[in-house]
Design an enzyme around this catalytic site. Structure first.
Site, short mmCIF file in Angstrom:
data_model
loop_
_atom_site.label_atom_id
_atom_site.label_comp_id
_atom_site.label_asym_id
_atom_site.label_seq_id
_atom_site.Cartn_x
_atom_site.Cartn_y
_atom_site.Cartn_z
N CYS A 1 -4.96 2.66 -3.55
CA CYS A 1 -3.71 3.04 -3.04
C CYS A 1 -2.65 2.07 -2.99
O CYS A 1 -1.66 1.90 -2.07
CB CYS A 1 -3.71 3.54 -1.29
SG CYS A 1 -5.06 4.78 -1.14
N HIS B 1 0.87 -0.96 0.03
CA HIS B 1 -0.04 0.07 0.10
C HIS B 1 0.92 1.28 -0.04
O HIS B 1 1.99 1.41 0.50
CB HIS B 1 -0.81 -0.05 1.19
CG HIS B 1 -1.82 0.94 1.37
ND1 HIS B 1 -1.53 2.24 1.83
CD2 HIS B 1 -3.16 1.04 1.32
CE1 HIS B 1 -2.63 3.03 1.75
NE2 HIS B 1 -3.57 2.00 1.60
N LYS C 1 -10.16 -0.29 11.05
CA LYS C 1 -10.30 -1.44 10.36
C LYS C 1 -10.74 -2.72 10.98
O LYS C 1 -10.51 -3.80 10.54
CB LYS C 1 -9.04 -1.67 9.40
CG LYS C 1 -8.98 -0.86 8.35
CD LYS C 1 -7.80 -1.16 7.63
CE LYS C 1 -7.14 -0.11 6.72
NZ LYS C 1 -7.91 0.31 5.44
N GLN D 1 -4.08 -4.91 7.34
CA GLN D 1 -5.40 -6.07 7.11
C GLN D 1 -5.34 -7.38 7.59
O GLN D 1 -5.78 -8.36 7.21
CB GLN D 1 -5.13 -6.08 5.27
CG GLN D 1 -5.26 -4.81 4.71
CD GLN D 1 -6.86 -4.34 4.67
OE1 GLN D 1 -7.85 -4.90 5.12
NE2 GLN D 1 -6.85 -3.22 4.04
N ASP E 1 3.33 -4.22 8.06
CA ASP E 1 2.15 -3.59 7.97
C ASP E 1 0.84 -4.45 7.96
O ASP E 1 0.66 -5.29 7.19
CB ASP E 1 2.11 -2.82 6.40
CG ASP E 1 0.53 -2.48 6.04
OD1 ASP E 1 -0.13 -2.38 6.94
OD2 ASP E 1 0.64 -1.75 4.94
#
Ligand code: C6P
Length: 419
Positions: free
Chosen positions: A373, A131, A234, A211, A208
Site C-alpha cells: 500500500c 502509506h 498492529k 508502525q 501516522d
C-alpha cells in the site's frame, strides 16, 4: 481524567519464551515463524479473554443502558480509553477517539478538520514514505478544495531528505501529514524536528503512528503533534478498533465526521447539536469488545515494556540484516538497522517477491510481499514489489534463521528452475 506523568524507562530484557506461551498460534511444532506483524500482529490470550469476558458476562450496549451489565460495559470501554491515553501520554482521556483503524482516523481529520481549515491555494506536505492511508485522504481533500500536495523526498538510503524541508514548508503550508515509521523501509522519521519546523511555519501536523505506537514509546505531549493515528490490530489488539488522538482545541472546533446516534446533544427536525468530544466523533454503536480488547493489549504491551520491545526488535533486525546480507543476489531496501524499526524489505535477483513469500510459506515462514500500500514509494525505489519481514515481541533469532534457510532454499529452487 488528566494525566501528566511522562513515561519512565521500562527496560528489562524480554522473556520471549514466556511471551510466546501467551500466543496459542505458536504452540505447534515446528512453530509458525510469523514475520508479518507490520501487517497485523498475533493476539495474546489476555486480549481474547478480555473480549470473551465481555461477550460471556456483560455483553450490552454502552452509554445508554441503566442496568448493571450496560454500566459495566460502559465502564470497561471508558477504562480502555484511559489506558490508551496513558500509553501515549495524552493530557486528557477525552482526546482519545476510538475509530475503526488508522485509515479511518486519518480520513476523519481530512474530512472534518480539512473541511474547516483547507482552502484553494493551501498546501499539504507529505513524504515519499506515506502509506496510501496517509496519501489518498489528502488527495481527496485537495481535489475537493483546490489545495496542493507537496512532497518531502527520500535519499538513496531511504531517509527523509531533511534539507528539502525549508523549501517545501511555506506560509501556504496548512498541514504536514507524515508517517513516524515507514511500513516498507522501516525508516524512523525525524518526527520531532519536522513537527517543530511545521509549527514554526504555522502548520498543523498529523502523525501516522500505525508502525510506531506498537513498537516504542510515543509521547504526544513531548512531540506536541496536533493529531496522531494508529490501529489496534498492529499492537496485539483485535481488528476493528483504531485511535485518533487530537489536541482538545482542534477536536472541539471540528464538525462531526459521521452523524447518527451517540454523537448528539439534542436533535430537532431540521437541526442538531452535538455531544462533546470524544462522543461527537463516535457515531453509532462502536466496536465495544474490540475497544476493551485494545485496553487489554495496552496492558499486555505495558507489562512487557515498550522500551524492552524496541531493544528486542533492534536485536532481531540487526541479526536479520547480517544473515540476509550473506545471501547472494539479495537487495535490502532502506537505511541501516539503527535508523529503523523492525522491518526489513528486500528482493532477490531472479525471484519475484510473491514467489519468495510462497516458497517461505511452504517452510511455515510467513512474510508479506507486494507494494505494501505504498505504490509511490515502490516507484521511487524502482520496483513493483518487495518481500518484507517484520518483527515483534514474540519473534526469536530462530525465526530469523528460518527466514534465512527458507531464502536459501528459494534461491536453490529458482536457480535450478531457471537453468
Ligand atoms: N499497513 C502493512 O504495512 P489500517 O489498515 O488502517 O489499520 O492501517 C493502515 C496503515 C497506515 N499507515 C501505515 C504506516 C501502515 O503501515 C498501515 C497498514 C499494513 O502491511 C497493511 S497495508
Amino acid at each position: 481524567m488528566t494525566q501528566k506523568t511522562k513515561h519512565t524507562s521500562d527496560f528489562r530484557p524480554l522473556d520471549v519464551q514466556a511471551i510466546r506461551g501467551d500466543f496459542p498460534i505458536f504452540a505447534d511444532t515446528p512453530p509458525l515463524a510469523f514475520l508479518d506483524s507490520a501487517a497485523s500482529t498475533q493476539t495474546p490470550r489476555p486480549v481474547v479473554e478480555a473480549m470473551d469476558a465481555y461477550y460471556d458476562t456483560y455483553r450490552s450496549n454502552i452509554h445508554r443502558g441503566v442496568y448493571r451489565i450496560s454500566e459495566e460495559a460502559t465502564d470497561q470501554y471508558e477504562k480502555a480509553r484511559q489506558k490508551v491515553a496513558q500509553l501515549i501520554n495524552a493530557p486528557r482521556t477525552s482526546q482519545v477517539v476510538f475509530t475503526r483503524n488508522t485509515t479511518e482516523s486519518i480520513n476523519l481529520v481530512a474530512y472534518s478538520w480539512g473541511s474547516l481549515n483547507i482552502q484553494q491555494g493551501d498546501e499539504i506536505v507529505l513524504t515519499d514514505l506515506e502509506h496510501h492511508s496517509n496519501l489518498v485522504p489528502w488527495q481527496l481533500l485537495a481535489q475537493r478544495t483546490g489545495a496542493t500536495l507537496r512532497f518531502l523526498e527520500i535519499t538513496d538510503e531511504g531517509l527523509l531528505d531533511f534539507t528539502q524541508l525549508r523549501d517545501v514548508l511555506s506560509p501556504k503550508t496548512k498541514l504536514v501529514a507524515i508517517t513516524h515509521v515507514s511500513n516498507v523501509l522501516g525508516t524512523i522519521t525525524p518526527i520531532q524536528s519536522i513537527i517543530d519546523a511545521a509549527h514554526t511555519a504555522g502548520a498543523k501536523v498529523i502523525v501516522d503512528a500505525a508502525q510506531s505506537v506498537p513498537h516504542f514509546h510515543v509521547d504526544v505531549q513531548q512531540l506536541d503533534c496536533d493529531f496522531l493515528a494508529f490501529s489496534g490490530h498492529k499492537m496485539c489488539g483485535p481488528t476493528g478498533v483504531g485511535v485518533l488522538y487530537g489536541k482538545s482545541e482542534l477536536l472541539d472546533d471540528m464538525p462531526p465526521f459521521l452523524g447518527g446516534g451517540s454523537m448528539i446533544r439534542s436533535v430537532e427536525r431540521d437541526i442538531s447539536t452535538y455531544a462533546d468530544v470524544p462522543a461527537k466523533f463516535e457515531a453509532g454503536t462502536p466496536s465495544i469488545a474490540e475497544a476493551i480488547g485494545l485496553g487489554a493489549a495496552v496492558d499486555y504491551l505495558t507489562q512487557a515494556g515498550l522500551a524492552s520491545i524496541h531493544v528486542h526488535e533492534q536485536e532481531l533486525l540487526k541479526y536479520a540484516h547480517e544473515r540476509l546480507q550473506e545471501i547472494e543476489g539479495i537487495t535490502i531496501y532502506g537505511p541501516a538497522p539503527h535508523q529503523k524499526a523492525g522491518v526489513i524489505s528486500f528482493d532477490m535477483e531472479g525471484i519475484h517477491p510473491h514467489d519468495i513469500a510462497g516458497i517461505l510459506d511452504t517452510h511455515n515462514v510467513a512474510i508479506r510481499a507486494g507494494h505494501h500500500c505504498a505504490q509511490p514509494l515502490m516507484k521511487k525505489l524502482d520496483v513493483i514489489a518487495t518481500a518484507r519481514a517484520s518483527f515483534y515481541l514474540y519473534n526469536t533469532l530462530e525465526d530469523v534463521d528460518r527466514l534465512y534457510e527458507g531464502l536459501q532454499k528459494a534461491q536453490t529452487l529458482m536457480t535450478r528452475r531457471n537453468k
